[in-house]
Design a protein around this motif. Structure first.
Motif, PDB file in Angstrom:
ATOM      1  N   LEU A 198      41.023  39.885  34.984  1.00  0.00           N
ATOM      2  CA  LEU A 198      41.022  39.750  36.440  1.00  0.00           C
ATOM      3  C   LEU A 198      42.260  38.972  36.889  1.00  0.00           C
ATOM      4  O   LEU A 198      42.624  37.970  36.269  1.00  0.00           O
ATOM      5  CB  LEU A 198      39.749  39.013  36.885  1.00  0.00           C
ATOM      6  CG  LEU A 198      38.436  39.677  36.490  1.00  0.00           C
ATOM      7  CD1 LEU A 198      37.249  38.750  36.781  1.00  0.00           C
ATOM      8  CD2 LEU A 198      38.263  41.007  37.236  1.00  0.00           C
ATOM      9  N   GLU A 217      43.019  40.264  43.311  1.00  0.00           N
ATOM     10  CA  GLU A 217      42.009  41.316  43.104  1.00  0.00           C
ATOM     11  C   GLU A 217      40.695  40.961  43.769  1.00  0.00           C
ATOM     12  O   GLU A 217      40.336  39.795  43.903  1.00  0.00           O
ATOM     13  CB  GLU A 217      41.721  41.484  41.616  1.00  0.00           C
ATOM     14  CG  GLU A 217      42.699  42.358  40.903  1.00  0.00           C
ATOM     15  CD  GLU A 217      42.091  42.842  39.597  1.00  0.00           C
ATOM     16  OE1 GLU A 217      41.487  43.923  39.593  1.00  0.00           O
ATOM     17  OE2 GLU A 217      42.204  42.114  38.596  1.00  0.00           O
ATOM     18  N   ARG A 218      39.934  42.040  44.090  1.00  0.00           N
ATOM     19  CA  ARG A 218      38.565  41.860  44.583  1.00  0.00           C
ATOM     20  C   ARG A 218      37.600  41.819  43.418  1.00  0.00           C
ATOM     21  O   ARG A 218      37.710  42.652  42.517  1.00  0.00           O
ATOM     22  CB  ARG A 218      38.184  43.075  45.426  1.00  0.00           C
ATOM     23  CG  ARG A 218      38.366  42.843  46.853  1.00  0.00           C
ATOM     24  CD  ARG A 218      38.072  44.024  47.724  1.00  0.00           C
ATOM     25  NE  ARG A 218      38.621  43.619  48.994  1.00  0.00           N
ATOM     26  CZ  ARG A 218      39.906  43.537  49.220  1.00  0.00           C
ATOM     27  NH1 ARG A 218      40.774  43.891  48.302  1.00  0.00           N
ATOM     28  NH2 ARG A 218      40.346  43.097  50.377  1.00  0.00           N
ATOM     29  N   ARG A 222      34.498  44.060  38.724  1.00  0.00           N
ATOM     30  CA  ARG A 222      35.260  44.734  39.781  1.00  0.00           C
ATOM     31  C   ARG A 222      34.297  45.624  40.559  1.00  0.00           C
ATOM     32  O   ARG A 222      33.487  46.336  39.958  1.00  0.00           O
ATOM     33  CB  ARG A 222      36.376  45.589  39.179  1.00  0.00           C
ATOM     34  CG  ARG A 222      37.494  44.756  38.569  1.00  0.00           C
ATOM     35  CD  ARG A 222      38.689  45.610  38.162  1.00  0.00           C
ATOM     36  NE  ARG A 222      39.799  44.758  37.744  1.00  0.00           N
ATOM     37  CZ  ARG A 222      40.000  44.351  36.479  1.00  0.00           C
ATOM     38  NH1 ARG A 222      39.182  44.736  35.519  1.00  0.00           N
ATOM     39  NH2 ARG A 222      41.019  43.576  36.198  1.00  0.00           N
TER      40      ARG A 222
END
Ligand code: SAH
Length: 269
Positions: free
Chosen positions: A5, A9-10, A64
């Motif tokens: 990650l 990023e989401r 994610r």
């Protein structure tokens, strides 16, 4: 290969009760909940599935988000099309990479996300400038710059006409799709497909009447019901609650005029 990650990023944080929170990771960022704080640094560089504790010891697992996760949690003004219908629309409209698609209205951009991610080149017509901006932002936020380059929203009334030509697909989610049939006849290439999502069967029926007097053939109307199941030990049964109604999907292909028309296929698709 592991894909850790990254900041920017989401991620979806899932707590021990199954509650889910959508968070954008930032260097130095913090996620505040009623159950304490999680530092984004605890997650950045970790793999999906990383499980961390908040300052009060509550457990959160990071993954994610899928497109469906994002659509149900993204900022939205208009009612979005549910994932079960998004999936069906992609196959009814037979959306392929590079397909030229006109979408109207665009709303919050849930359908746009599905179309653009399937690889289509999408032009959206949307009456409301605030919705057009929101949809554009949602597509860029979830799919990134490359995909956003295949998506353009124009603030305009699709009932007044379609300027695009040689379209492969026209996909509609607005109150009076029958007002678009004539324009779609002029804008689609032969063999092109029109799909309309309508919450009411009266809308679908009216659209079918207009399609029946047009150059569109092979019209069909379908409704998809999705029932989730509770699966726990010996208790295996449908969940008590379901989203029992969303909308009807009507599709047709631009083929005519064909004298006498084509019969509906014997096997539903
Ligand atoms: N499919 C979208 C939701 C669309 S809501 C999603 O999944 O997020 C319907 C949208 O159609 C609204 O945003 C409304 O402003 C727009 N609309 C209604 N009539 C229109 C017209 N004649 N031309 C363009 N957009 C229209």
């Amino acid at each position: 290969m592991s894909r850790p990650l990254l900041a920017g990023e989401r991620v979806l944080l899932v707590d021990s009760k199954g509650r889910q929170y959508l968070v954008v990771l930032e260097d130095g960022g913090q996620f505040h909940t009623h159950a304490g704080i999680v530092g984004h640094a605890q997650l950045i560089g970790e793999d999906e599935g990383a499980t961390v504790r908040s300052t009060t010891g509550a457990r959160y697992t990071a993954i994610r988000p899928t497109l469906a996760d994002f659509v149900l949690r993204m900022p939205r003004d208009a009612q979005v099309i549910y994932p079960k219908d998004l999936g069906a629309i992609l196959l009814l409209a037979d959306v392929t990479p590079g397909a030229r698609v006109l979408e109207a209205g665009v709303g919050s951009g849930a359908l746009s996300l599905a179309l653009v991610r399937a690889g289509a080149e999408v032009v959206g017509y949307e009456l409301r400038p605030d919705f057009a901006r929101r949809a554009t932002a949602n597509v860029a936020a979830f799919l990134g710059e490359e995909a956003a380059g295949r998506y353009r929203v124009e603030e305009r009334d699709v009932y007044a006409g379609i300027d695009e030509a040689d379209l492969d697909r026209v996909v509609l989610d607005l109150p009076e799709p029958w007002q678009v049939v004539k324009h779609a006849e002029g804008a689609l290439r032969p063999g092109g497909i029109l799909v309309a999502y309508t919450p009411s069967i009266m809308q679908a029926a009216h659209l079918r009447e207009v399609l029946a007097t047009s150059d569109f053939e092979l019209a069909q109307t379908v409704e998809h019901l999705a029932r989730t199941w509770h699966v726990e030990g010996q208790a295996v049964r449908p969940d008590h609650r379901m989203v029992a109604h969303t909308g009807f999907l009507t599709s047709a292909r631009l083929l005519g005029p064909i004298p006498g028309g084509l019969k509906a296929p014997k096997v539903p698709s």
